[in-house]
Motif scaffolding. Structure first.
Motif, PDB file in Angstrom:
ATOM      1  N   LEU A  28      32.959  -8.188  78.215  1.00  0.00           N
ATOM      2  CA  LEU A  28      31.780  -7.470  78.699  1.00  0.00           C
ATOM      3  C   LEU A  28      30.774  -7.212  77.573  1.00  0.00           C
ATOM      4  N   VAL A  62      26.019  -6.810  82.520  1.00  0.00           N
ATOM      5  CA  VAL A  62      27.015  -5.839  82.979  1.00  0.00           C
ATOM      6  C   VAL A  62      26.315  -4.631  83.605  1.00  0.00           C
ATOM      7  N   VAL A  63      26.842  -4.193  84.751  1.00  0.00           N
ATOM      8  CA  VAL A  63      26.401  -2.932  85.345  1.00  0.00           C
ATOM      9  C   VAL A  63      27.543  -1.940  85.235  1.00  0.00           C
ATOM     10  N   LEU A  64      27.251  -0.765  84.717  1.00  0.00           N
ATOM     11  CA  LEU A  64      28.243   0.306  84.687  1.00  0.00           C
ATOM     12  C   LEU A  64      27.738   1.436  85.572  1.00  0.00           C
ATOM     13  N   SER A 116      34.982   4.546  83.162  1.00  0.00           N
ATOM     14  CA  SER A 116      34.649   3.242  82.569  1.00  0.00           C
ATOM     15  C   SER A 116      34.462   3.377  81.072  1.00  0.00           C
ATOM     16  N   PRO A 174      24.887  -2.131  79.040  1.00  0.00           N
ATOM     17  CA  PRO A 174      24.684  -2.477  80.450  1.00  0.00           C
ATOM     18  C   PRO A 174      23.202  -2.743  80.747  1.00  0.00           C
ATOM     19  N   GLU A 192      22.593   1.328  85.047  1.00  0.00           N
ATOM     20  CA  GLU A 192      23.630   2.328  85.260  1.00  0.00           C
ATOM     21  C   GLU A 192      23.532   2.804  86.700  1.00  0.00           C
ATOM     22  N   VAL A 225      27.626  -0.349  91.674  1.00  0.00           N
ATOM     23  CA  VAL A 225      28.066  -1.330  90.672  1.00  0.00           C
ATOM     24  C   VAL A 225      28.443  -2.630  91.381  1.00  0.00           C
ATOM     25  N   VAL A 230      26.639  -7.133  91.643  1.00  0.00           N
ATOM     26  CA  VAL A 230      27.549  -8.237  91.317  1.00  0.00           C
ATOM     27  C   VAL A 230      27.697  -9.151  92.538  1.00  0.00           C
ATOM     28  N   ALA A 271      24.007  -9.279  88.704  1.00  0.00           N
ATOM     29  CA  ALA A 271      24.774  -8.928  87.513  1.00  0.00           C
ATOM     30  C   ALA A 271      26.045  -9.780  87.508  1.00  0.00           C
ATOM     31  N   GLY A 303      31.042  -5.791  86.313  1.00  0.00           N
ATOM     32  CA  GLY A 303      30.932  -4.340  86.310  1.00  0.00           C
ATOM     33  C   GLY A 303      32.327  -3.751  86.278  1.00  0.00           C
ATOM     34  N   VAL A 345      34.733  -1.099  88.074  1.00  0.00           N
ATOM     35  CA  VAL A 345      34.859  -0.321  89.311  1.00  0.00           C
ATOM     36  C   VAL A 345      36.324   0.033  89.524  1.00  0.00           C
TER      37      VAL A 345
END
Lengths: 288, 263
Positions: free
Chosen positions: B141, B148-150, B161, B174, B177, B184, B188, B193, B196, B198
């Motif tokens: 990541l 990346v999505v957090l 996370s 990321p 956010e 998240v 994806v 993205a 992430g 999850v």
């Protein structure tokens, strides 16, 4: 007008005459309807005032300056202003010609185009954001082309936030300017043309000054809508402090943990936008 | 400004007002306690977003067993739900994705009894189906070519996370956010993205629209989900009955089928 007492209206019959002709009951009716209007006005004002009061009463005023000085708040405020002003600018550049076309041109499908223009006002902003993703996203048909041809990707960028805000804000400008163009007196334009002015000169020297109030009103509405935009922005541009996290997004996240912080942020946004609107109004729209 | 302008502006303003949506209000159709033993009326359950699928399924079971009772949900990030319960009320039962937010509600003395942990969840990396970026663990990541999505640090899964990333000693930048765990998964599955972090249950809930990459135990975080009936509940009987069903073997099976872990 409805608030002025009936007795001020000029041609009122004297009381005796009114009673004879049955005007007494109509005077009572008028009085009752005035009271009803006053009541409605009171309810409407209270409806807007009470939530504002709720906000202001819970505002931790002492923390306001600390909050304003904190880097995350300042970057969110800065982003909010930059994105909303950019969205307003783009709306003017493309929205005024569109309003012109809708008001002055006759072409097949004009009402369809007008309906299309107002679509972002009706569609929930979150759905608008998804629609933008499906078109301008990494896998969207327009987005893929933008990526391949220019290496531009819009989602999760500040440009994306501006695009999302423009999408929801521009309709407000278009319908206001179109209404202005339709209601203005076109004889001045005709006179200018008769005197030999080119179309562009006529537009700039005659039309534009005449529709200026509509233009400013439309721009102010579009700006206000862009400034408060949440749904399309978070869906299309995401939420990243310093890049796409505008004040409304910061407020939403602050609500997750600290209500006071959310209120403070809202009041900051409110103060900034009120200041700008008042300054603009004094400068450009003294009669509004 | 002439009349047409004003009416256009007014129309615009009213539409503006419509745009400002509020969060769902609980249903008002609850009736008071039925004289007989049969449950009636509706209870409103405030539940963590990650519980969306299993709780909807358990509610179906509940309705089948209690035809005159009903359950309505307000799903969202547990942190936001806790704020709503404290500020506005409206909840009969609260199911949180962490102890922190349950404690916030408990500290305001809003719970009937001490909360009970009913299920647990672990973290997983969510990626596009087929894992096109070839992500094998948290360290991937940090790659610059991976978007990346957090979840935001303010919500439980965002905090978990960051705990996991800290354990793995990975620094992630990321692109966004998200405000809750479903936020998240969304980017994806839409392909915006690449990955992430999850809950494992959310990867399962996404079905074939996403795939999961496991996170080893020594880097993972175990989320504990407590639930409790709210003191001011308008329908505590229905709320308690729903809680009992969630805690029953039947309810637990639904949860484990959705990728949760029994406590």
């Amino acid at each position: 007008m409805a608030l002025s007492p009936p007795s001020l209206h000029s041609p009122q019959p004297p009381p005796e005459e009114a009673a004879r002709t049955g005007g007494g009951s109509s005077a009572a009716l008028e009085k009752a309807s005035t009271a009803m209007v006053k009541l409605a006005v009171g309810v409407a004002v209270a409806f807007f005032l009470l939530p504002l009061l709720g906000l202001l009463l819970r505002t931790p005023w002492g923390e306001l300056s600390t909050e304003l000085a904190s880097p995350p708040v300042r970057s969110a405020l800065w982003l909010s202003l930059v994105c909303s002003l950019a969205a307003t600018g783009i709306s003017v550049v493309f929205g005024v010609p569109l309003a012109w076309a809708l008001a002055r041109w006759t072409f097949p499908g004009r009402s369809l185009v007008r309906a299309l223009t107002t679509l972002p006002m009706i569609v929930p902003p979150v759905v608008g954001g998804v629609a933008l993703l499906l078109a301008f996203g990494r896998r969207g048909f327009a987005g893929r082309w933008l990526d391949q041809a220019f290496g531009v990707t819009l989602p999760f960028t500040m440009a994306g936030a501006i695009l999302a805000e423009t999408f929801v804000a521009m309709p407000f400008l278009v319908i206001t300017v179109e209404a202005g163009l339709r209601s203005m007196n076109r004889r001045f334009e005709d006179a200018a043309a008769t005197l030999g002015a080119r179309p562009w000169v006529t537009f700039r020297r005659v039309t534009l000054p005449l529709i200026a109030p509509s233009l400013w009103a439309g721009a102010a509405l579009a700006w206000a809508r862009a400034l408060g935009e949440f749904g399309a922005t978070i869906t299309f541009a995401g939420n990243l402090p310093g890049r796409t996290q505008t004040i409304p997004l910061a407020v939403y996240l602050a609500l997750e943990t600290r209500l006071e912080a959310a209120i403070t942020l809202s009041v900051v946004l409110l103060a900034v936008s009120l200041t700008i609107l008042v300054l603009l109004r004094e400068r450009f729209m003294p009669n509004l | 400004m002439n009349k047409q302008n004003i009416s256009a502006a007014l129309l615009a303003l009213s539409l503006l007002a419509v745009g400002c949506a509020t969060t769902g209000d609980p249903a008002d159709d609850r009736s008071s306690a039925h004289p007989e033993n049969e449950l009636s009326g509706s209870a409103t359950v405030f539940a963590a977003a990650s519980l969306t699928e299993p709780f909807n399924e358990i509610a179906e079971l509940f309705r089948a067993g209690n035809p005159s009772a009903d359950i309505s949900f307000n799903f969202g990030a547990s942190s936001g739900l806790a704020t709503q319960i404290i500020e506005q009320g409206g909840a009969d039962l609260f199911a949180s994705a962490d102890q922190v937010n349950m404690k916030k509600v408990a500290d305001e003395d809003l719970l009937q009894q001490a909360p009970r942990v009913f299920i647990r969840n672990r973290l997983e990396i969510v990626v596009a189906p087929g894992n096109p970026e070839g992500i094998t663990g948290l360290s991937d990541l940090a790659r610059t070519d991976v978007k990346v999505v957090l979840a935001a640090a303010q919500v439980p899964v965002g905090r978990y996370s960051r705990e996991a990333l800290a354990k793995a000693e990975v620094t992630v930048r990321p692109v966004s956010e998200a405000v809750d765990v479903k936020g998240v998964v969304g980017p994806v599955t839409l392909g915006e993205a690449d990955a992430g972090i999850v809950y494992a249950s959310d990867v399962k809930a996404a079905g074939d629209r996403a795939a999961g990459v496991p996170i080893p135990d020594n880097q993972n975080v175990l989320a504990e989900y407590p639930m409790g009936v709210i003191k001011s509940a308008s329908n505590p009987q229905v709320a308690r009955a729903f809680m009992d069903l969630v805690l029953s073997p039947q309810g637990r099976e639904v949860l484990t089928d959705h990728g949760f872990i029994a406590p």
